[in-house]
Design a protein around this motif. Structure first.
Motif: not given
Length: 346
Positions: A113-117, A290-291, A296-297, A302-304
């Motif tokens: 999980i990205g830090e911004e979330f 997401v598919l 947005s995820n 996963a986004v990569k």
């Protein structure tokens, strides 16, 4: 006789031991997990894959609003082990002592999980929630049916939209629109401002054909409505089928949201809930979600893995994100929002 009595006592002891195991089991003693989530938010195949891998039976229920989710979790007879809630309702649930703390060591995939979330105002230390998906609320216009430019919520008052709009069936979302159009905060606690926002929405009501949060895309694809205020993924799915549809980021106000996993207080299958969260946070699993449902995820790994066209589809422009506003807990004013919303829909 003694042997028969001994057998009876042994069977009784085994039954009691099973009842005290601390885990609820389904038919045939199979372990279970009771999940409560938004409709149109998790592919059935993901659930089936989890069941096949773990042997845990998932009982899956859905809701159409945070208010419905909250009502079910506060009945005093909690039947869910895992739920999904928006940030402002997580704040409410924490304040009311209705959530279990989450053992992050049991969810190692939270590293994706990205830090911004993480570290939201609702749960600053990430003790009670784990990010799932996030996104926006946008205007969608059918350019085959609407020839004038639409850039704002105010434009939707135009008589050309009479009985031809779809809007979110969500009190905070729609009253937030009214508040911001009038120059107030979408998180206002002032009764007079909330009432005024309701009055503005009454002006819009002759143009509203449908209140719908779960399946807006079908109405947009068919051309049943000329425009809509919808969640971003519903817009994306509709545009795939009807290229005449166009997303508009409204001038007055841009709403962002984030949904997180939470474990309700007293959950009977907490360990299974943690296994499920960790499973969902695998990059390859989160990618599949997401598919099918292009929100947005927060799972950056996963986004990569996503195809470039899907990355582009779920990307929210940076300048829009910078002005985005999240709903927050408005305390006792929640009752006012509910009252004004009920009055509007009558």
């Amino acid at each position: 006789m003694r042997m028969r009595l001994g057998i009876i006592l042994l069977i009784s002891a085994l039954i009691l031991a099973g009842c005290g195991s601390g885990k609820a089991r389904g038919v045939g003693g199979k372990e279970v997990l009771n999940v409560f989530n938004w409709a149109e938010y998790l592919p059935t195949k993901i659930i089936e894959d989890f069941e096949e891998e773990t042997g845990i039976k998932v009982n899956y229920g859905t809701y159409s609003s945070n208010e419905e989710m909250y009502a079910k979790l506060t009945t005093g007879k909690n039947q869910y082990d895992l739920a999904v809630a928006s940030l402002y309702y997580i704040e409410i649930l924490i304040k009311e002592g209705l959530l279990e703390e989450i053992d992050k060591e049991s969810v190692p995939n939270i590293k994706n999980i990205g830090e911004e979330f993480l570290g939201s105002d609702a749960d600053p230390n990430d003790e009670y929630s784990v990010p799932y998906l996030w996104g926006d609320e946008v205007i969608v216009i059918n350019t085959d049916l609407v020839k004038t430019d639409v850039t704002s919520f105010k434009d939707l008052l135009d008589p050309q939209f009479e009985n031809s709009l779809l809007v979110l069936d969500d009190s905070r979302s729609m009253l937030g629109v009214g508040l911001e159009v009038l120059g107030y905060s979408s998180n206002s606690r002032e009764e007079s401002e909330i009432v005024e926002a309701g009055e503005w929405l009454k002006k819009l009501k002759p143009n509203i054909r449908i209140f719908e949060s779960d399946n807006a895309k079908s109405h947009l694809i068919s051309g049943e409505v000329k425009g809509a205020i919808v969640f971003g993924a519903e817009a994306n799915l509709a545009i795939r089928e009807n290229p005449a549809l166009k997303i508009v980021y409204p001038e007055e106000y841009f709403s962002l949201w984030q949904d997180n996993f939470v474990i309700p207080k007293g959950a009977k299958n907490k360990e299974n809930a943690l296994k499920f969260i960790n499973f969902i946070l695998r990059p390859e699993v989160s990618k599949e979600i997401v598919l099918e449902y292009p929100y947005s995820n927060p799972n950056v790994e996963a986004v990569k893995l996503l195809p470039e066209d899907i990355k582009k589809e779920i990307m929210i422009p940076e300048k829009e994100r910078e002005r985005g506003i999240h709903a927050v807990d408005v305390g006792k004013a929640t009752v006012i929002y509910d009252r004004v919303w009920t009055d509007l829909k009558q």
